[in-house]
Design a protein around this motif. Structure first.
Motif, PDB file in Angstrom:
ATOM      1  N   ILE A  82     -38.693 -12.468   6.537  1.00 51.36           N
ATOM      2  CA  ILE A  82     -40.671 -13.144   6.699  1.00 51.36           C
ATOM      3  C   ILE A  82     -40.739 -10.961   6.099  1.00 51.36           C
ATOM      4  O   ILE A  82     -39.639 -10.320   7.280  1.00 51.36           O
ATOM      5  CB  ILE A  82     -40.900 -13.007   8.502  1.00 51.36           C
ATOM      6  N   VAL A  83     -41.594 -10.878   6.262  1.00 54.52           N
ATOM      7  CA  VAL A  83     -42.543  -9.225   6.059  1.00 54.52           C
ATOM      8  C   VAL A  83     -43.271  -8.812   6.889  1.00 54.52           C
ATOM      9  O   VAL A  83     -44.511  -9.886   6.711  1.00 54.52           O
ATOM     10  CB  VAL A  83     -42.857  -9.447   4.379  1.00 54.52           C
ATOM     11  N   ILE A  84     -43.427  -7.801   7.612  1.00 49.49           N
ATOM     12  CA  ILE A  84     -44.481  -7.274   8.642  1.00 49.49           C
ATOM     13  C   ILE A  84     -44.611  -6.344   7.699  1.00 49.49           C
ATOM     14  O   ILE A  84     -44.207  -5.593   7.572  1.00 49.49           O
ATOM     15  CB  ILE A  84     -43.777  -7.224   9.709  1.00 49.49           C
ATOM     16  N   VAL A  85     -46.356  -6.249   7.925  1.00 51.56           N
ATOM     17  CA  VAL A  85     -47.104  -5.312   7.376  1.00 51.56           C
ATOM     18  C   VAL A  85     -47.910  -4.513   8.484  1.00 51.56           C
ATOM     19  O   VAL A  85     -48.315  -5.130   9.161  1.00 51.56           O
ATOM     20  CB  VAL A  85     -48.064  -6.148   5.846  1.00 51.56           C
ATOM     21  N   ASN A 110     -37.753 -18.708  -0.224  1.00 47.48           N
ATOM     22  CA  ASN A 110     -37.229 -17.366   1.179  1.00 47.48           C
ATOM     23  C   ASN A 110     -38.036 -16.616   1.387  1.00 47.48           C
ATOM     24  O   ASN A 110     -37.522 -15.954   2.956  1.00 47.48           O
ATOM     25  CB  ASN A 110     -36.096 -16.495  -0.087  1.00 47.48           C
ATOM     26  N   LEU A 111     -39.303 -17.218   1.147  1.00 45.50           N
ATOM     27  CA  LEU A 111     -40.367 -16.178   1.787  1.00 45.50           C
ATOM     28  C   LEU A 111     -40.829 -17.471   2.816  1.00 45.50           C
ATOM     29  O   LEU A 111     -41.167 -17.641   2.592  1.00 45.50           O
ATOM     30  CB  LEU A 111     -41.413 -15.460   0.824  1.00 45.50           C
ATOM     31  N   LEU A 112     -40.430 -16.756   4.140  1.00 42.39           N
ATOM     32  CA  LEU A 112     -41.073 -17.781   5.443  1.00 42.39           C
ATOM     33  C   LEU A 112     -42.661 -16.807   5.550  1.00 42.39           C
ATOM     34  O   LEU A 112     -43.527 -18.246   5.941  1.00 42.39           O
ATOM     35  CB  LEU A 112     -39.972 -17.817   6.655  1.00 42.39           C
ATOM     36  N   GLY A 113     -42.354 -15.874   5.260  1.00 44.57           N
ATOM     37  CA  GLY A 113     -44.483 -15.728   6.852  1.00 44.57           C
ATOM     38  C   GLY A 113     -43.840 -14.003   6.106  1.00 44.57           C
ATOM     39  O   GLY A 113     -43.082 -13.166   5.753  1.00 44.57           O
ATOM     40  N   VAL A 114     -45.327 -13.700   5.906  1.00 41.37           N
ATOM     41  CA  VAL A 114     -46.147 -12.748   5.906  1.00 41.37           C
ATOM     42  C   VAL A 114     -47.302 -11.910   7.185  1.00 41.37           C
ATOM     43  O   VAL A 114     -48.176 -13.115   7.135  1.00 41.37           O
ATOM     44  CB  VAL A 114     -47.133 -12.074   4.885  1.00 41.37           C
ATOM     45  N   HIS A 115     -46.926 -11.075   7.853  1.00 39.45           N
ATOM     46  CA  HIS A 115     -47.620 -11.690   9.223  1.00 39.45           C
ATOM     47  C   HIS A 115     -47.961  -9.798   9.849  1.00 39.45           C
ATOM     48  O   HIS A 115     -46.964  -8.307   9.376  1.00 39.45           O
ATOM     49  CB  HIS A 115     -46.398 -11.755  10.567  1.00 39.45           C
TER      50      HIS A 115
END
Length: 202
Positions: free
Chosen positions: A117-120, A142-147
């Motif tokens: 997960i990437v948190i921006v 592999n990229l589950l989410g961008v939050h």
């Protein structure tokens, strides 16, 4: 305070908030004093707490053959038996952080090996870059989410993140996952007190 120092400080606040969310769900940090390259093995082998995490964990080499140190590596969620990586990206003013998303996306796809997960956050993060990153999710296994931060907190409050992984410790087997240059899942036969591995550890 100059712009660089302010960005570092606010980026630290973002990571501290993520860490507070993990702690609120029962996850505990382990091995903070270890070198980055030793943390992953220790994290995966530890029995100190079923739900645990480590910060700044070395997981192997990037597509450019440089070291990858992820912000958070989380172990113990029943929904992610091989672990979960969380990366935090902050851009307060106009800058180049969001311009590096294609590089980060390709690394996640080819080098990370576990759900990520990437948190921006930050006013300088351009919405177009966030929208682009989210569009990569279907093509990146592999990229589950961008939050944004509030989105991550909402996601973490869902029941599946609360579930604790089943650990097989019946004196016969334990399931461990190791990630380095190559990511593979291995089953190790475990004695009650010692772990014997034939050959070199990954």
């Amino acid at each position: 305070m100059n712009r660089g120092c302010r960005a570092n400080k606010t980026g630290f606040v973002l990571e501290a908030t993520v860490e507070g969310t993990l702690r609120g769900h029962g996850y505990l940090e382990i091995c903070p004093e270890l070198p980055k390259k030793r943390k992953l093995d220790w994290l995966l082998l530890s029995t100190a707490n079923p739900k645990r995490y480590a910060k700044q964990v070395y997981i192997g080499s990037s597509i450019y053959e440089t070291e990858i140190n992820v912000d958070f590596y989380i172990v113990g969620s029943g929904s992610f038996p091989l672990g979960l990586i969380v990366e935090c990206k902050w851009q307060e003013d106009k800058g180049s952080v969001d311009e590096k998303y294609p590089y980060l996306n390709l690394n996640i796809k080819t080098c990370y090996g576990v759900p990520t997960i990437v948190i921006v956050g930050g006013d300088g993060m351009r919405q177009g870059s966030i929208d682009w990153f989210k569009k990569q999710i279907p093509d990146n296994q592999n990229l589950l989410g961008v939050h944004k931060l509030e989105g991550f907190i909402t996601w973490a409050n869902k029941p599946f993140f609360e579930e604790t992984a089943i650990i097989y410790d019946n004196a016969a087997f334990k399931y461990f996952y190791f990630t380095k240059l190559k990511r593979i899942a291995l089953f190790f036969r475990v004695n009650r007190l010692t772990l014997t591995v034939l050959g070199s550890i990954i």
